[in-house]
Design a protein around this motif. Structure first.
Motif, PDB file in Angstrom:
ATOM      1  N   ARG A   1       0.831  -1.211   0.000  1.00  0.00           N
ATOM      2  CA  ARG A   1       0.000   0.000   0.000  1.00  0.00           C
ATOM      3  C   ARG A   1       0.861   1.255   0.000  1.00  0.00           C
ATOM      4  NH1 ARG A   1      -3.152  -2.949   3.787  1.00  0.00           N
ATOM      5  NH2 ARG A   1      -2.064  -1.860   5.481  1.00  0.00           N
ATOM      6  N   ALA A   2       1.982   1.238   0.753  1.00  0.00           N
ATOM      7  CA  ALA A   2       2.837   2.422   0.818  1.00  0.00           C
ATOM      8  C   ALA A   2       3.477   2.716  -0.534  1.00  0.00           C
ATOM      9  CB  ALA A   2       3.911   2.223   1.891  1.00  0.00           C
ATOM     10  N   GLU A   3       4.028   1.685  -1.200  1.00  0.00           N
ATOM     11  CA  GLU A   3       4.671   1.922  -2.491  1.00  0.00           C
ATOM     12  C   GLU A   3       3.662   2.347  -3.553  1.00  0.00           C
ATOM     13  OE1 GLU A   3       7.245  -1.025  -3.937  1.00  0.00           O
ATOM     14  OE2 GLU A   3       8.462  -1.175  -2.103  1.00  0.00           O
ATOM     15  N   LYS A   4       2.495   1.718  -3.536  1.00  0.00           N
ATOM     16  CA  LYS A   4       1.485   2.094  -4.529  1.00  0.00           C
ATOM     17  C   LYS A   4       1.007   3.532  -4.303  1.00  0.00           C
ATOM     18  CE  LYS A   4      -2.739   0.465  -6.750  1.00  0.00           C
ATOM     19  NZ  LYS A   4      -3.311   1.812  -6.849  1.00  0.00           N
ATOM     20  N   ALA A   5       0.789   3.894  -3.020  1.00  0.00           N
ATOM     21  CA  ALA A   5       0.358   5.264  -2.725  1.00  0.00           C
ATOM     22  C   ALA A   5       1.435   6.269  -3.108  1.00  0.00           C
ATOM     23  CB  ALA A   5       0.019   5.381  -1.240  1.00  0.00           C
ATOM     24  N   GLN A   6       2.707   5.939  -2.845  1.00  0.00           N
ATOM     25  CA  GLN A   6       3.785   6.850  -3.199  1.00  0.00           C
ATOM     26  C   GLN A   6       3.922   7.007  -4.710  1.00  0.00           C
ATOM     27  OE1 GLN A   6       7.175   5.247  -1.182  1.00  0.00           O
ATOM     28  NE2 GLN A   6       6.481   5.903   0.861  1.00  0.00           N
ATOM     29  N   MET A   7       3.767   5.913  -5.445  1.00  0.00           N
ATOM     30  CA  MET A   7       3.846   6.016  -6.897  1.00  0.00           C
ATOM     31  C   MET A   7       2.670   6.812  -7.454  1.00  0.00           C
ATOM     32  SD  MET A   7       6.666   4.770  -7.716  1.00  0.00           S
ATOM     33  CE  MET A   7       6.357   5.050  -9.459  1.00  0.00           C
ATOM     34  N   ASP A   8       1.483   6.642  -6.877  1.00  0.00           N
ATOM     35  CA  ASP A   8       0.337   7.441  -7.326  1.00  0.00           C
ATOM     36  C   ASP A   8       0.578   8.925  -7.087  1.00  0.00           C
ATOM     37  OD1 ASP A   8      -0.982   5.187  -8.148  1.00  0.00           O
ATOM     38  OD2 ASP A   8      -2.125   4.946  -6.287  1.00  0.00           O
ATOM     39  N   LEU A   9       1.147   9.238  -5.931  1.00  0.00           N
ATOM     40  CA  LEU A   9       1.443  10.648  -5.655  1.00  0.00           C
ATOM     41  C   LEU A   9       2.512  11.185  -6.599  1.00  0.00           C
ATOM     42  CD1 LEU A   9       1.528  10.607  -1.732  1.00  0.00           C
ATOM     43  CD2 LEU A   9      -0.215  11.658  -3.170  1.00  0.00           C
ATOM     44  N   ALA A  10       3.555  10.364  -6.871  1.00  0.00           N
ATOM     45  CA  ALA A  10       4.679  10.846  -7.679  1.00  0.00           C
ATOM     46  C   ALA A  10       4.318  11.004  -9.149  1.00  0.00           C
ATOM     47  CB  ALA A  10       5.869   9.886  -7.536  1.00  0.00           C
ATOM     48  N   THR A  11       3.452  10.169  -9.677  1.00  0.00           N
ATOM     49  CA  THR A  11       3.165  10.206 -11.114  1.00  0.00           C
ATOM     50  C   THR A  11       1.904  10.994 -11.462  1.00  0.00           C
ATOM     51  OG1 THR A  11       1.998   8.094 -10.903  1.00  0.00           O
ATOM     52  CG2 THR A  11       4.329   8.019 -11.481  1.00  0.00           C
ATOM     53  N   ASN A  12       0.893  10.928 -10.608  1.00  0.00           N
ATOM     54  CA  ASN A  12      -0.397  11.524 -10.974  1.00  0.00           C
ATOM     55  C   ASN A  12      -0.838  12.620 -10.008  1.00  0.00           C
ATOM     56  OD1 ASN A  12      -0.703   9.706 -13.178  1.00  0.00           O
ATOM     57  ND2 ASN A  12      -1.365   8.110 -11.754  1.00  0.00           N
ATOM     58  N   THR A  13      -1.088  12.242  -8.789  1.00  0.00           N
ATOM     59  CA  THR A  13      -1.758  13.158  -7.854  1.00  0.00           C
ATOM     60  C   THR A  13      -0.962  14.427  -7.623  1.00  0.00           C
ATOM     61  OG1 THR A  13      -2.660  11.190  -6.762  1.00  0.00           O
ATOM     62  CG2 THR A  13      -2.862  13.286  -5.613  1.00  0.00           C
ATOM     63  N   VAL A  14       0.334  14.312  -7.307  1.00  0.00           N
ATOM     64  CA  VAL A  14       1.156  15.480  -6.989  1.00  0.00           C
ATOM     65  C   VAL A  14       2.215  15.716  -8.054  1.00  0.00           C
ATOM     66  CG1 VAL A  14       2.709  16.492  -5.272  1.00  0.00           C
ATOM     67  CG2 VAL A  14       0.765  15.113  -4.520  1.00  0.00           C
ATOM     68  N   GLY A  15       2.815  14.672  -8.573  1.00  0.00           N
ATOM     69  CA  GLY A  15       3.937  14.831  -9.499  1.00  0.00           C
ATOM     70  C   GLY A  15       3.571  15.580 -10.761  1.00  0.00           C
ATOM     71  N   SER A  16       2.454  15.238 -11.392  1.00  0.00           N
ATOM     72  CA  SER A  16       2.075  15.898 -12.645  1.00  0.00           C
ATOM     73  C   SER A  16       1.768  17.377 -12.451  1.00  0.00           C
ATOM     74  CB  SER A  16       0.878  15.160 -13.262  1.00  0.00           C
ATOM     75  OG  SER A  16       0.484  15.774 -14.471  1.00  0.00           O
ATOM     76  N   PRO A  17       0.921  17.797 -11.452  1.00  0.00           N
ATOM     77  CA  PRO A  17       0.698  19.238 -11.258  1.00  0.00           C
ATOM     78  C   PRO A  17       1.973  19.988 -10.897  1.00  0.00           C
ATOM     79  CG  PRO A  17      -0.990  17.953 -10.134  1.00  0.00           C
ATOM     80  CD  PRO A  17       0.048  17.000 -10.590  1.00  0.00           C
ATOM     81  N   ALA A  18       2.860  19.379 -10.112  1.00  0.00           N
ATOM     82  CA  ALA A  18       4.091  20.065  -9.733  1.00  0.00           C
ATOM     83  C   ALA A  18       5.014  20.251 -10.935  1.00  0.00           C
ATOM     84  CB  ALA A  18       4.805  19.274  -8.634  1.00  0.00           C
ATOM     85  N   ALA A  19       5.114  19.243 -11.823  1.00  0.00           N
ATOM     86  CA  ALA A  19       5.975  19.362 -13.001  1.00  0.00           C
ATOM     87  C   ALA A  19       5.444  20.415 -13.964  1.00  0.00           C
ATOM     88  CB  ALA A  19       6.085  18.005 -13.694  1.00  0.00           C
ATOM     89  N   ASN A  20       4.128  20.425 -14.199  1.00  0.00           N
ATOM     90  CA  ASN A  20       3.545  21.442 -15.086  1.00  0.00           C
ATOM     91  C   ASN A  20       3.748  22.836 -14.522  1.00  0.00           C
ATOM     92  OD1 ASN A  20       2.681  19.478 -16.885  1.00  0.00           O
ATOM     93  ND2 ASN A  20       0.703  19.229 -15.855  1.00  0.00           N
ATOM     94  N   LEU A  21       3.578  22.979 -13.209  1.00  0.00           N
ATOM     95  CA  LEU A  21       3.791  24.287 -12.586  1.00  0.00           C
ATOM     96  C   LEU A  21       5.235  24.731 -12.769  1.00  0.00           C
ATOM     97  CD1 LEU A  21       2.728  26.594 -10.769  1.00  0.00           C
ATOM     98  CD2 LEU A  21       3.407  25.217  -8.791  1.00  0.00           C
ATOM     99  N   PHE A  22       6.174  23.813 -12.613  1.00  0.00           N
ATOM    100  CA  PHE A  22       7.587  24.158 -12.759  1.00  0.00           C
ATOM    101  C   PHE A  22       7.892  24.669 -14.170  1.00  0.00           C
ATOM    102  CE2 PHE A  22      11.836  22.913 -14.097  1.00  0.00           C
ATOM    103  CZ  PHE A  22      12.614  23.495 -13.125  1.00  0.00           C
ATOM    104  N   LEU A  23       7.444  23.944 -15.177  1.00  0.00           N
ATOM    105  CA  LEU A  23       7.765  24.330 -16.557  1.00  0.00           C
ATOM    106  C   LEU A  23       7.142  25.663 -16.927  1.00  0.00           C
ATOM    107  CD1 LEU A  23       7.388  20.830 -18.257  1.00  0.00           C
ATOM    108  CD2 LEU A  23       9.504  21.986 -17.579  1.00  0.00           C
ATOM    109  N   ASN A  24       5.911  25.918 -16.515  1.00  0.00           N
ATOM    110  CA  ASN A  24       5.249  27.170 -16.875  1.00  0.00           C
ATOM    111  C   ASN A  24       5.810  28.350 -16.099  1.00  0.00           C
ATOM    112  OD1 ASN A  24       2.757  26.704 -18.791  1.00  0.00           O
ATOM    113  ND2 ASN A  24       2.807  24.939 -17.391  1.00  0.00           N
ATOM    114  N   LEU A  25       6.174  28.156 -14.836  1.00  0.00           N
ATOM    115  CA  LEU A  25       6.809  29.249 -14.099  1.00  0.00           C
ATOM    116  C   LEU A  25       8.167  29.584 -14.688  1.00  0.00           C
ATOM    117  CD1 LEU A  25       5.983  28.390 -10.371  1.00  0.00           C
ATOM    118  CD2 LEU A  25       5.178  30.360 -11.681  1.00  0.00           C
ATOM    119  N   ASP A  26       8.888  28.599 -15.249  1.00  0.00           N
ATOM    120  CA  ASP A  26      10.168  28.865 -15.896  1.00  0.00           C
ATOM    121  C   ASP A  26       9.984  29.744 -17.128  1.00  0.00           C
ATOM    122  OD1 ASP A  26      13.073  28.287 -16.238  1.00  0.00           O
ATOM    123  OD2 ASP A  26      12.333  27.356 -18.077  1.00  0.00           O
TER     124      ASP A  26
END
Length: 748
Positions: free
Chosen positions: A19-44
């Motif tokens: 459960r921990a690894e699956k939750a972490q991967m969900d956060l890293a790829t979809n839940t948090v990772g994708s919005p954070a990466a898009n925010l980074f590129l557009n702020l640049d």
């Protein structure tokens, strides 16, 4: 039964890790990772366009910035809900990183308005956007720390790619200022140089060596034409900056070439970034899926094994149940028998170990060994209880025997002191003898404490009732600092003969506690009065008192005194309270301790009605008895009469010697013809408390209630000095007060 906890623990750990690894991967790829990466590129991108607008506020630059701001706002809106996301099961530090980024984004609108109004400098805008990008990179860095080591390693290269893009963006934003003016300041030149060096180091030593699989096509990234063009422009800039002596570094007009090469390199880096993100996600989810498969497999095998264990255990239990039931019944009988044996031992009864131990028949197997162990345990428990009870009773008997022997010596000492008091007439010697008599009485009480703690009872007995006032005075006489104690009794209550000795002991202990735990100058008040259920005696001091918890503990001790083993309470300062509790329980007294209004302690002793009797009727003898009290004569003996002889049981302070004739030669000049007062031992005691006097001694009539006080002793000494010196007149000081030792009017 041991298999079940181990199985449950292993299954729980597998499930938790999955459960921990699956939750972490969900956060890293979809839940948090994708919005954070898009925010980074557009702020640049917005950072570069903001720098171009501040360098040359053209209409085209303003339109491009406005479009980019709209795109950035969409990514900000997608990122803001992450602040309320529950990330407790995610990576460590993720919540704090999201919160920092959210706080930085709260100033975005303010910064934009300052740029549009021209209130923000180029460096301030650059610092703000760089700070927000670093906060966002903190979120991405936290997402890279997962439970799987391989995912962590691959994700670190991904974070390095984000930093490479940030370094290129910093160079681009700073150079956007200089393309319009043709030069850079030394500070701006330093920013470009640092960013170029960091970018080159990350790519050469961390990103390129970490490429795997389909990412190897980007190993030639640093040898591409666009990269060489960008690095060549950076090299010329660094060369011109190092050779320039002024505060500004000149830029050549190479903005189009720079723009083209940077866009090409950024596109390649974004492709590599997307490919690396896909590979990391594949590795992470693959490992999580593998854990899930292992969890299902282990669970299935474990359940089968558990079922087999249950069946086997049930069969073994069915075989052994009957024998175990018999052993349990024997153990229960032992459990019920042991408390009864201990209770009988506490009551002093004799216990036969062989009769009390029930022997379990042994068998040649493990249960037989268990039965033998049960036999040994039961015999050992009963034998130990009997041995300890015998040791305790033996110690109590030894303690009582020692105390009784000491009491015999104390009695002999009291008899010897009585003989010395009757033999000597010197006031100073008598005063010392009286002090020794008082100390011996206290020592007798302490020895009685040992007898009581050893399970015995005091041996002082009375055959007739005694007035409560005399009982209180007897208790006062056994206290070291007895002069501080004042006694006030309402009415004339009498105490039954069986309660006199123990009551004197209880009151003496409580009075001594009151004088010991209060200042020497403060009084101790003892009051007695009749109440609805008997007579209440109050002992109140003005000491420091106790805490409420201590009062509660003391009152509990008074209500239920424990079976005290003095060997285990040798250092307990409350041994006197144990004695009071024992005696109170035997008499039926109710003792309660409270806080006094003076700040000290107030002890209430309630004597129940069975201990209170009416005043006994006194029979008047037909003829004068040498040992009984006589009425005080109304007139003084004649001139030629002799001084009365000392007699036991009579207060000589109240017996007058013959008056001296005024015309005698040795008569001192005085208007008071009274003789010297004389003292007799036991004159202050009631008749029931006296030791009978010898029939052969001569007695003199005394008043009904004699008392030996400090004032009487002082008068005795002053009269003695006056008769010896022949000086009966007052000796006055210069201020008119009488000289010490001169008899006063009250002493006459």
């Amino acid at each position: 039964m041991t298999f079940a906890p181990l199985l449950g623990s292993g299954m729980y750990q597998l499930a938790s890790q999955w459960r921990a690894e699956k939750a972490q991967m969900d956060l890293a790829t979809n839940t948090v990772g994708s919005p954070a990466a898009n925010l980074f590129l557009n702020l640049d991108q917005e950072r570069r366009l903001t720098a171009e607008l501040q360098a040359n506020p053209r209409e085209s630059s303003r339109e491009q910035l406005a479009k980019q701001r709209a795109v950035t706002d969409q990514t900000v809106s997608a990122f803001r809900p992450l602040a309320a996301l529950d990330t407790s099961g995610g990576q460590e530090g993720l919540t704090d990183a999201i919160a920092r980024t959210e706080r930085s984004l709260g100033l975005l609108d303010q910064q934009r308005r300052a740029v549009d109004a021209g209130r923000s400098s180029q460096q301030k805008a650059f610092d703000y956007y760089s700070g927000v990008l670093e906060s966002d990179l903190g979120v991405l860095t936290a997402l890279s720390h997962t439970e799987h080591a391989e995912v962590n390693s691959q994700a670190q290269t991904l974070i390095d790619l984000f930093w490479v893009i940030d370094m290129i963006g910093r160079e681009d934003a700073v150079l956007a200022r200089g393309w319009e003016t043709g030069h850079l300041t030394r500070e701006e030149y330093g920013l470009v140089a640092d960013a170029a060096g960091t970018k080159k180091h990350l790519l050469r030593s961390r990103v390129i060596p970490g490429l795997i699989g389909n990412e190897s096509q980007y190993e030639t990234l640093m040898t591409s034409k666009a990269w060489e063009t960008m690095t060549a422009l950076e090299g010329r800039l660094l060369t011109s900056g190092s050779s320039a002596d002024s505060d500004q570094v000149t830029l050549r007009d190479a903005a189009p070439a720079w723009r083209s090469s940077v866009e090409t390199v950024n596109a390649q880096l974004l492709q590599l970034l997307s490919l690396r993100l896909e590979n990391v996600s594949k590795i992470g989810y693959s490992h999580a899926q593998q854990l899930f498969v292992i969890f299902i497999s282990v669970t299935a095998v474990s359940l089968l094994a558990f079922a087999l264990v249950i069946v086997t255990s049930w069969r073994l239990t069915a075989i052994l149940r009957r024998r175990i039931r018999h052993l349990r019944m024997d153990a229960q009988q032992l459990q019920e028998r042991l408390p009864d044996v201990v209770a009988r031992l506490e009551r002093g009864e004799d216990v036969d170990v062989d009769a009390e131990v029930h022997v379990v028949e042994p068998t040649p197997d493990e249960l037989g060994e268990l039965g033998q162990a049960l036999n040994l345990a039961s015999r050992s428990a009963v034998s130990t209880a009997v041995r300890q009870a015998e040791q305790h009773r033996g110690f109590q008997r030894m303690l009582q025997r020692i105390a009784r022997r000491t009491q015999i010596l104390i009695g002999l000492q009291l008899k010897k002191l009585d003989e010395l008091e009757r033999k000597h007439e010197d006031p100073e010697v008598l005063e010392g003898l009286f002090d020794l008599d008082h100390l011996t009485a206290r020592l007798r009480r302490y020895e009685e404490n040992l007898v009581i703690l050893g399970g015995g009872q005091p041996q002082r007995r009375w055959r007739k009732p005694v007035r409560l006032l005399d009982v209180l005075r007897a208790g006062q006489g056994e206290v070291q600092d007895y002069r501080r104690i004042s006694i006030d009794v309402e009415g004339d209550p009498w105490v039954t003969e069986r309660a006199v000795g123990p009551l004197v002991h209880v009151l003496a202990e409580l009075m001594e506690n009151a004088t010991t735990f209060s200042k020497p100058q403060t009084p101790v008040e003892v009051r007695a009065a009749a109440v609805s259920r008997g007579v209440a005696v109050e002992i109140e001091d003005r000491g420091l008192g106790m805490e409420p918890e201590q009062y509660a503990a003391a009152n509990t001790l008074m209500k239920s005194p424990p079976q005290l083993d003095v060997m285990t309470h040798a250092d307990d300062v409350r041994l006197g309270l144990y004695v009071v509790a024992r005696l109170s329980a035997s008499l039926g007294l109710q003792v309660e301790m409270r806080s006094s209004a003076f700040g000290g302690t107030r002890v209430i002793v309630l004597l129940p009605e069975p201990l209170i009797v009416d005043r006994p009727r006194v029979e008047v003898p037909s003829a004068p008895d040498a040992t009984g009290p006589q009425p005080h004569p109304q007139e003084t003996p004649g001139e030629d009469a002799q001084l009365p002889t000392r007699s036991r049981g009579r207060a000589m302070a109240y017996v007058t010697a013959p008056a001296v004739s005024p015309d005698r030669d040795d008569a001192p000049p005085s208007s008071d013809p009274r003789p010297l007062p004389q003292r007799v031992r036991q004159a202050s005691l009631v008749t029931e408390l006296k030791v009978p006097a010898n029939r052969g001694e001569q007695t003199w009539p005394v008043r009904d209630q004699p008392s030996r006080s400090g004032a009487t002793i002082g008068a005795f000494q002053r009269q003695s000095r006056r008769r010896r010196t022949g000086d009966d007149a007052f000796q006055l000081r210069p201020d008119g007060s009488p000289e010490p030792g001169t008899p006063s009017t009250e002493d006459r």
